[in-house]
Design an enzyme around this catalytic site. Structure first.
Site, PDB file in Angstrom:
ATOM      1  N   ASN A 262       0.830  -1.222   0.000  1.00 12.92           N
ATOM      2  CA  ASN A 262       0.000   0.000   0.000  1.00 12.92           C
ATOM      3  C   ASN A 262       0.856   1.261   0.000  1.00 12.92           C
ATOM      4  O   ASN A 262       0.540   2.241  -0.679  1.00 12.92           O
ATOM      5  CB  ASN A 262      -0.921   0.014   1.235  1.00 12.92           C
ATOM      6  CG  ASN A 262      -2.172  -0.799   0.985  1.00 12.92           C
ATOM      7  OD1 ASN A 262      -2.571  -0.980  -0.159  1.00 12.92           O
ATOM      8  ND2 ASN A 262      -2.773  -1.299   2.047  1.00 12.92           N
TER       9      ASN A 262
ATOM     10  N   CYS B 188       3.325  -0.105  13.102  1.00  7.44           N
ATOM     11  CA  CYS B 188       1.954  -0.043  13.630  1.00  7.44           C
ATOM     12  C   CYS B 188       1.987  -0.642  15.038  1.00  7.44           C
ATOM     13  O   CYS B 188       1.130  -1.410  15.421  1.00  7.44           O
ATOM     14  CB  CYS B 188       0.968  -0.759  12.717  1.00  7.44           C
ATOM     15  SG  CYS B 188       1.384  -2.474  12.371  1.00  7.44           S
TER      16      CYS B 188
HETATM   17  N1  SAM Z   1       4.879  -1.377   4.087  1.00  6.40           N
HETATM   18  C1  SAM Z   1       3.911  -2.436   3.886  1.00  6.40           C
HETATM   19  C2  SAM Z   1       2.620  -1.837   3.375  1.00  6.40           C
HETATM   20  O1  SAM Z   1       2.332  -0.683   3.616  1.00  6.40           O
HETATM   21  O2  SAM Z   1       1.859  -2.557   2.706  1.00  6.40           O
HETATM   22  C3  SAM Z   1       3.732  -3.257   5.148  1.00  6.40           C
HETATM   23  C4  SAM Z   1       5.009  -3.844   5.636  1.00  6.40           C
HETATM   24  S1  SAM Z   1       4.820  -4.994   6.938  1.00  6.40           S
HETATM   25  C5  SAM Z   1       4.568  -3.973   8.306  1.00  6.40           C
HETATM   26  C6  SAM Z   1       6.438  -5.555   7.170  1.00  6.40           C
HETATM   27  C7  SAM Z   1       6.961  -6.370   6.025  1.00  6.40           C
HETATM   28  O3  SAM Z   1       8.363  -6.551   6.243  1.00  6.40           O
HETATM   29  C8  SAM Z   1       6.379  -7.757   5.899  1.00  6.40           C
HETATM   30  O4  SAM Z   1       5.777  -7.914   4.651  1.00  6.40           O
HETATM   31  C9  SAM Z   1       7.596  -8.686   6.038  1.00  6.40           C
HETATM   32  O5  SAM Z   1       7.525  -9.810   5.170  1.00  6.40           O
HETATM   33  C10 SAM Z   1       8.712  -7.775   5.641  1.00  6.40           C
HETATM   34  N2  SAM Z   1      10.076  -8.133   6.137  1.00  6.40           N
HETATM   35  C11 SAM Z   1      10.413  -8.650   7.321  1.00  6.40           C
HETATM   36  N3  SAM Z   1      11.746  -8.806   7.407  1.00  6.40           N
HETATM   37  C12 SAM Z   1      12.260  -8.364   6.241  1.00  6.40           C
HETATM   38  C13 SAM Z   1      13.578  -8.255   5.724  1.00  6.40           C
HETATM   39  N4  SAM Z   1      14.635  -8.656   6.438  1.00  6.40           N
HETATM   40  N5  SAM Z   1      13.750  -7.744   4.483  1.00  6.40           N
HETATM   41  C14 SAM Z   1      12.668  -7.343   3.747  1.00  6.40           C
HETATM   42  N6  SAM Z   1      11.396  -7.439   4.196  1.00  6.40           N
HETATM   43  C15 SAM Z   1      11.197  -7.923   5.426  1.00  6.40           C
END
Ligand code: SAM
Length: 461
Positions: free
Chosen positions: A239, A372
């Site tokens: 998003n 969040c």
């Molecule tokens: N920014 C996104 C949105 O607005 O739709 C939501 C992100 S969500 C809070 C966090 C994301 O970080 C997850 O999809 C997870 O798979 C990813 N994630 C976790 N560790 C990561 C890493 N080491 N490198 C890249 N992505 C990572």
């Protein structure tokens, strides 16, 4: 002080069934019956909360000679009343345990997702009340349409447009088929909480995005100008990436940077996520939103090399890493378990590492860190620790001065960060910090140079 002993004696009498509250208060011999009555009845109102606090802070284990009834009245007055009105050993006891009790109270509020003490009395009611007062926000996808056309569309569907909201209170009072333009974000429309737009044609075709207002803050506050190279480090389901693409107007190259000569031609957003399923979902979402100029990779951002020439012109990074999610307001009933101290520590460790890594991109000018989560450990503490590591290389920007809810006073300057909550901003719980490289005139948009003048906010590049 006699007040607390008398109140504890009344509580003990009630527990032993020696009479009703009024009778026990009058028979207590305490001269100020009204004061005594008020203290005991308030302590009783908070009884279950006080029991959980005493348990959590292990007060009775630490103070073996303290009777539970006396502990309750003391803790009531310390945390919920007007403060302890005594000296001597009760004051010393309060001084010894105050920090632990306050921390336990803060944890309890996080667990129940409430911000006021009162709401702890009926937390389930407070959670669903909070959820029901968070409106339905829709972000107009300016890659496909414009605000005026969307407003016309909804008017034709029988909705009444009330214009631009003047206050958060106005958003709260929305009902029926009415909608408003948000007072803070220019491309955000606000509908009553129960409005379901999942089957709406505009949503299905990607002309509007159902996105909470707080989650629109990171891309808005990053504010890259068209032509900038941007990384979305933890991007799925995307998003915020599609919001970034809309801000950048899908323009993948600029005549001045000649970026079209390189392999990164037309790629101005580099989006990473480690989770393959989420990356697949994101692909669908970005296609539906009409996003071009975004290179999406399923990759651990920590393994992305900041010195890779592909990223040599990356001036902006949006970092929205995995977090405890404690700020998410669930629309159904039920209480989620609070994350354990170990889990919080692990999350904060990852968040510090990933923020440090993001700051090491050589051309970086501006970064937005968001979660969040309501936990200070994942928010202010992470920002403070990483800023300390970087010394004077980066500074915290006083983001969105007119936003009402600020960072917790964990360190000097933390009020430059933003917080969001159902009670104060009518959004999910959220945290945002904006960091900028310290150098004259770097990437500071003009609205932040005029701190305090909220009208400048509309001059988003
Ligand atoms: N920014 C996104 C949105 O607005 O739709 C939501 C992100 S969500 C809070 C966090 C994301 O970080 C997850 O999809 C997870 O798979 C990813 N994630 C976790 N560790 C990561 C890493 N080491 N490198 C890249 N992505 C990572």
């Amino acid at each position: 002080m006699a007040l607390y002993s008398a109140a504890a004696a009344v509580l003990a009498g009630l527990e032993r069934g020696e009479g009703g509250l009024k009778r026990l208060v009058y028979n207590s011999g305490f001269p100020h019956v009204r004061q005594l009555y008020a203290l005991v009845s308030e302590t009783l109102r908070y009884a279950s909360v006080l029991e959980k606090l005493l348990d959590g802070a292990a007060l009775l284990q630490a103070e073996k000679k303290l009777a539970p009834q006396l502990a309750k009245v003391l803790v009531y007055d310390l945390l919920f009343g007007k403060g302890l009105k005594c000296g001597g050993r009760w004051k010393a006891l309060a001084r010894r345990h105050r920090a632990r009790l306050e921390a336990e109270l803060a944890r309890m509020k996080v667990r129940y997702k409430v911000s006021r003490n009162e709401d702890l009395l009926a937390p389930e009611k407070a959670v669903s009340a909070a959820a029901s007062q968070v409106p339905r926000y829709i972000r107009v996808n300016t890659l496909k349409t414009c605000v005026d056309d969307v407003i016309d569309f909804f008017k034709r569907q029988g909705f009444t447009y009330l214009g631009k909201a003047a206050s958060v209170e106005e958003l709260k009072s929305l009902s029926g088929k009415k909608f408003l333009l948000d007072l803070h974000l220019p491309e955000l429309l606000v509908f009553p909480s129960q409005t379901d737009l999942h089957d709406n044609l505009l949503y299905i075709s990607g002309h509007i995005i159902l996105q909470d207002k707080a989650s629109c803050l990171p891309a808005f506050l990053l504010g890259p100008v068209a032509g900038s190279h941007v990384i979305d480090a933890c991007a799925a389901p995307g998003n915020k990436t599609s919001h970034l693409a809309a801000i950048l107007k899908n323009k993948g190259w600029s005549v001045h940077s000649f970026s079209w000569v390189l392999g990164s031609a037309f790629r101005q957003i580099f989006a990473f996520d480690v989770d393959p399923k989420r990356v697949a979902t994101m692909n669908t979402l970005l296609t539906r939103a009409g996003v071009t100029g975004c290179q999406l990779a399923q990759q651990d951002f920590l393994t992305v090399d900041p010195r890779d020439p592909r990223y040599s012109r990356v001036t902006h990074i949006l970092l929205d890493p995995s977090c405890s999610g404690s700020g998410m307001v669930t629309r159904g009933p039920g209480e989620e378990a609070a994350p354990s101290a170990e889990r919080l520590q692990a999350l904060a460790g990852f968040q510090r590492r990933v923020l440090n890594h993001a700051l090491s991109f050589p051309a970086l000018q501006r970064l937005v860190y968001s979660t969040c989560s309501l936990h200070q450990e994942e928010n202010e503490d992470v920002v403070q620790a990483v800023l300390q590591e970087w010394g004077s290389a980066f500074r915290l920007v006083n983001a969105f001065p007119s936003w009402p809810c600020r960072g917790l006073a964990a360190f000097s300057g933390a009020e430059s960060c933003l917080r969001a909550s159902p009670a104060e901003t009518l959004t999910h719980g959220f945290f945002v910090a904006v960091l900028e490289r310290c150098q004259e005139g770097a990437a500071t948009p003009r609205w932040e140079r005029a701190v305090g003048d909220s009208s400048c906010f509309w001059g988003v590049p």
